[in-house]
Design a protein around this motif. Structure first.
Motif, PDB file in Angstrom:
ATOM      1  N   GLY A 260      21.097  19.289  28.109  1.00 43.82           N
ATOM      2  CA  GLY A 260      19.922  18.369  27.629  1.00 43.82           C
ATOM      3  C   GLY A 260      20.286  17.511  26.351  1.00 43.82           C
ATOM      4  O   GLY A 260      21.526  17.622  25.947  1.00 43.82           O
ATOM      5  N   GLU A 261      19.200  17.014  25.850  1.00 43.54           N
ATOM      6  CA  GLU A 261      19.515  16.031  24.734  1.00 43.54           C
ATOM      7  C   GLU A 261      19.468  16.722  23.527  1.00 43.54           C
ATOM      8  O   GLU A 261      18.984  18.002  23.353  1.00 43.54           O
ATOM      9  CB  GLU A 261      18.165  15.011  24.912  1.00 43.54           C
ATOM     10  CG  GLU A 261      18.421  13.925  25.915  1.00 43.54           C
ATOM     11  CD  GLU A 261      19.726  13.200  25.901  1.00 43.54           C
ATOM     12  OE1 GLU A 261      19.903  12.613  24.735  1.00 43.54           O
ATOM     13  OE2 GLU A 261      20.107  12.954  26.938  1.00 43.54           O
ATOM     14  N   PRO A 262      20.347  16.435  22.444  1.00 44.19           N
ATOM     15  CA  PRO A 262      20.234  16.951  21.302  1.00 44.19           C
ATOM     16  C   PRO A 262      18.995  16.961  20.472  1.00 44.19           C
ATOM     17  O   PRO A 262      17.927  16.221  20.896  1.00 44.19           O
ATOM     18  CB  PRO A 262      21.127  16.260  20.287  1.00 44.19           C
ATOM     19  CG  PRO A 262      21.793  15.285  21.252  1.00 44.19           C
ATOM     20  CD  PRO A 262      21.035  15.121  22.345  1.00 44.19           C
ATOM     21  N   GLU A 263      18.619  18.000  19.965  1.00 42.29           N
ATOM     22  CA  GLU A 263      17.246  18.286  18.896  1.00 42.29           C
ATOM     23  C   GLU A 263      17.583  17.198  17.690  1.00 42.29           C
ATOM     24  O   GLU A 263      18.489  17.876  17.029  1.00 42.29           O
ATOM     25  CB  GLU A 263      16.897  19.587  18.840  1.00 42.29           C
ATOM     26  CG  GLU A 263      16.271  20.185  19.833  1.00 42.29           C
ATOM     27  CD  GLU A 263      15.885  21.517  19.465  1.00 42.29           C
ATOM     28  OE1 GLU A 263      14.645  21.887  19.752  1.00 42.29           O
ATOM     29  OE2 GLU A 263      16.899  22.754  19.653  1.00 42.29           O
ATOM     30  N   ILE A 264      16.779  16.525  17.295  1.00 40.71           N
ATOM     31  CA  ILE A 264      16.778  15.750  16.094  1.00 40.71           C
ATOM     32  C   ILE A 264      15.687  15.967  15.095  1.00 40.71           C
ATOM     33  O   ILE A 264      14.623  15.506  15.671  1.00 40.71           O
ATOM     34  CB  ILE A 264      17.165  14.458  16.284  1.00 40.71           C
ATOM     35  CG1 ILE A 264      18.487  14.309  17.327  1.00 40.71           C
ATOM     36  CG2 ILE A 264      17.171  13.600  14.978  1.00 40.71           C
ATOM     37  CD1 ILE A 264      18.818  12.584  17.629  1.00 40.71           C
ATOM     38  N   PHE A 265      15.924  16.090  13.985  1.00 42.09           N
ATOM     39  CA  PHE A 265      14.808  16.466  12.847  1.00 42.09           C
ATOM     40  C   PHE A 265      15.149  15.793  11.566  1.00 42.09           C
ATOM     41  O   PHE A 265      16.293  15.602  11.157  1.00 42.09           O
ATOM     42  CB  PHE A 265      14.724  17.977  12.452  1.00 42.09           C
ATOM     43  CG  PHE A 265      14.793  18.956  13.778  1.00 42.09           C
ATOM     44  CD1 PHE A 265      13.362  19.237  14.046  1.00 42.09           C
ATOM     45  CD2 PHE A 265      16.006  19.476  14.191  1.00 42.09           C
ATOM     46  CE1 PHE A 265      13.339  20.094  15.200  1.00 42.09           C
ATOM     47  CE2 PHE A 265      15.760  20.511  15.393  1.00 42.09           C
ATOM     48  CZ  PHE A 265      14.462  20.527  16.015  1.00 42.09           C
ATOM     49  N   GLU A 266      14.020  15.122  11.091  1.00 40.22           N
ATOM     50  CA  GLU A 266      14.095  14.564   9.870  1.00 40.22           C
ATOM     51  C   GLU A 266      14.417  15.617   8.622  1.00 40.22           C
ATOM     52  O   GLU A 266      13.717  16.501   8.581  1.00 40.22           O
ATOM     53  CB  GLU A 266      12.919  13.707   9.604  1.00 40.22           C
ATOM     54  CG  GLU A 266      12.892  12.934   8.334  1.00 40.22           C
ATOM     55  CD  GLU A 266      11.569  11.876   8.069  1.00 40.22           C
ATOM     56  OE1 GLU A 266      11.277  11.645   6.829  1.00 40.22           O
ATOM     57  OE2 GLU A 266      11.193  11.471   8.911  1.00 40.22           O
ATOM     58  N   VAL A 267      15.301  15.258   7.952  1.00 38.75           N
ATOM     59  CA  VAL A 267      15.578  16.132   6.485  1.00 38.75           C
ATOM     60  C   VAL A 267      14.484  15.664   5.620  1.00 38.75           C
ATOM     61  O   VAL A 267      14.484  14.558   5.262  1.00 38.75           O
ATOM     62  CB  VAL A 267      16.868  15.932   6.056  1.00 38.75           C
ATOM     63  CG1 VAL A 267      17.228  16.678   4.820  1.00 38.75           C
ATOM     64  CG2 VAL A 267      17.966  16.311   7.050  1.00 38.75           C
ATOM     65  N   HIS A 268      13.837  16.706   5.162  1.00 39.75           N
ATOM     66  CA  HIS A 268      12.834  16.600   4.027  1.00 39.75           C
ATOM     67  C   HIS A 268      13.658  17.002   2.700  1.00 39.75           C
ATOM     68  O   HIS A 268      13.242  16.239   1.509  1.00 39.75           O
ATOM     69  CB  HIS A 268      11.735  17.470   4.023  1.00 39.75           C
ATOM     70  CG  HIS A 268      10.866  17.182   5.258  1.00 39.75           C
ATOM     71  ND1 HIS A 268      10.155  16.001   5.590  1.00 39.75           N
ATOM     72  CD2 HIS A 268      10.728  17.574   6.520  1.00 39.75           C
ATOM     73  CE1 HIS A 268       9.547  15.865   6.834  1.00 39.75           C
ATOM     74  NE2 HIS A 268      10.244  16.948   7.454  1.00 39.75           N
ATOM     75  N   VAL A 269      14.478  18.101   2.649  1.00 43.71           N
ATOM     76  CA  VAL A 269      15.013  18.204   1.307  1.00 43.71           C
ATOM     77  C   VAL A 269      16.561  18.499   1.699  1.00 43.71           C
ATOM     78  O   VAL A 269      16.661  19.361   2.840  1.00 43.71           O
ATOM     79  CB  VAL A 269      14.450  19.282   0.528  1.00 43.71           C
ATOM     80  CG1 VAL A 269      15.430  19.840  -0.421  1.00 43.71           C
ATOM     81  CG2 VAL A 269      13.074  19.187   0.133  1.00 43.71           C
ATOM     82  N   LEU A 270      17.465  17.947   0.930  1.00 43.38           N
ATOM     83  CA  LEU A 270      18.959  18.471   1.173  1.00 43.38           C
ATOM     84  C   LEU A 270      19.741  18.642  -0.126  1.00 43.38           C
ATOM     85  O   LEU A 270      19.744  17.721  -0.969  1.00 43.38           O
ATOM     86  CB  LEU A 270      19.841  17.129   1.976  1.00 43.38           C
ATOM     87  CG  LEU A 270      21.171  17.512   2.241  1.00 43.38           C
ATOM     88  CD1 LEU A 270      21.562  18.703   2.983  1.00 43.38           C
ATOM     89  CD2 LEU A 270      21.912  16.250   2.774  1.00 43.38           C
TER      90      LEU A 270
END
Length: 96
Positions: free
Chosen positions: A79-89
């Motif tokens: 399937g498609e990759p799961e993509i998440f916005e980073v809040h803290v790195l």
């Protein structure tokens, strides 16, 4: 905005991963611009890849180069990759 990407690969082996890596390095496409972190984890025959990218655009640009190599090596996605916005790195340093 950095993003975390989890790729849903099926039955990934170390041999497949190493072959993709070798081809990308030989073609001068590794490491790609914008990749901040790349992680391979899991068990043989069920390895997983997650990455952190500086932007979705850089991920897409690299994906266009990577996909033909994955196809040649026989790496399949579920399937498609799961993509998440980073809040803290944060990069933490440890002392030995």
């Amino acid at each position: 905005m950095s993003i975390v990407v989890r790729f849903p690969v099926v039955g990934l082996t170390r041999q497949q991963y190493d072959e993709v890596s070798r081809r990308m390095e030989e073609a001068g496409m590794w490491p790609p611009d914008g990749m901040q972190l790349h992680v391979l984890f899991g068990t043989e025959g069920d390895l997983k890849v997650s990455e952190i990218w500086e932007s979705p655009e850089q991920l897409r640009a690299f994906g266009e180069q990577l996909q033909p190599v994955l196809n040649e090596v026989g790496v399949q996605a579920a399937g498609e990759p799961e993509i998440f916005e980073v809040h803290v790195l944060e990069q933490l340093q440890t002392t030995a």
